[in-house]
Design a protein around this motif. Sequence first.
Motif, PDB file in Angstrom:
ATOM      1  N   HIS A 113      27.269 -31.487  91.136  1.00  0.00           N
ATOM      2  CA  HIS A 113      28.231 -30.908  92.087  1.00  0.00           C
ATOM      3  C   HIS A 113      29.543 -30.544  91.402  1.00  0.00           C
ATOM      4  N   ASP A 149      31.839 -35.013 100.873  1.00  0.00           N
ATOM      5  CA  ASP A 149      30.692 -34.642 101.701  1.00  0.00           C
ATOM      6  C   ASP A 149      29.656 -35.769 101.667  1.00  0.00           C
ATOM      7  N   PRO A 150      29.258 -36.302 102.838  1.00  0.00           N
ATOM      8  CA  PRO A 150      28.326 -37.440 102.861  1.00  0.00           C
ATOM      9  C   PRO A 150      27.014 -37.174 102.139  1.00  0.00           C
ATOM     10  N   GLN A 151      26.474 -35.977 102.255  1.00  0.00           N
ATOM     11  CA  GLN A 151      25.211 -35.657 101.583  1.00  0.00           C
ATOM     12  C   GLN A 151      25.379 -35.664 100.075  1.00  0.00           C
ATOM     13  N   LEU A 152      26.488 -35.134  99.595  1.00  0.00           N
ATOM     14  CA  LEU A 152      26.735 -35.118  98.158  1.00  0.00           C
ATOM     15  C   LEU A 152      26.950 -36.536  97.623  1.00  0.00           C
ATOM     16  N   LYS A 193      25.614 -39.211  98.888  1.00  0.00           N
ATOM     17  CA  LYS A 193      24.285 -39.828  98.878  1.00  0.00           C
ATOM     18  C   LYS A 193      23.500 -39.379  97.651  1.00  0.00           C
ATOM     19  N   GLU A 194      23.589 -38.097  97.318  1.00  0.00           N
ATOM     20  CA  GLU A 194      22.881 -37.586  96.139  1.00  0.00           C
ATOM     21  C   GLU A 194      23.413 -38.221  94.856  1.00  0.00           C
ATOM     22  N   GLN A 232      22.004 -41.661  94.606  1.00  0.00           N
ATOM     23  CA  GLN A 232      20.599 -41.596  94.181  1.00  0.00           C
ATOM     24  C   GLN A 232      20.495 -41.335  92.677  1.00  0.00           C
TER      25      GLN A 232
END
Length: 211
Positions: free
Chosen positions: A65, A72-75, A77-78, A81
């Motif tokens: 990113h 951003d919550p999705q970023l 989380k990624e 991971q």
Amino acid sequence: MVRIMEQHGLIVTLVPFAGAATPMVDAFSTSRLPRPVVVLTPDRAEDVNRHRFTAAHELGHLIMHPDTAPGDPQLEKEADQFAAEFLTPAETITPLLPNRLDLHLLDRLSKEWGVSIESLIYRCHELGTVSEAAYRRAFQRFNQLRKVGLFNHESVDGYAGEIPALLPKAFAVAESNGLTLTALAREISCKPARVRMLLGERNARPELRLV
């Protein structure tokens, strides 16, 4: 983890964030400078495993990113991971994870792999070696034992590879060629005390208190 990042050209420093951001921000990274920069915080460095995971998390942001806004919550989380896979690759760690969550076994794996027991419990759940119910019970049990003084945190002070060294070494080379800390501070429009902090120097001045 920090030394690996430095060996690949990333600038890493330990600097506390100011004001209200301090309790909410674990770290920050940017690729918009001549070299990627990762800023970690001394508060998180009180737990070497959290510090290491945070560094890997920021590395994930830099790789995946580089041009996106933080938060951003999705970023996030990624990046988590990525950090989990980087520190405990699924192909290697899965055969070692227990089918029944034994905290003493996880404590041994924690020391061998340099990650927290919490992250290993989560990894067991993430990789499907235990059930949802077992995962939740393990976290409850772990938190109970932590409260009575077991499984205490370790500081990065005992792990030289987790303490940034590239910036201090770079300044030492520049200093041997005539650059002073005062001149550097003036050049980057920063107070000398702030430069010392960026270089990882501890403040040797006594703290004055009004009695």
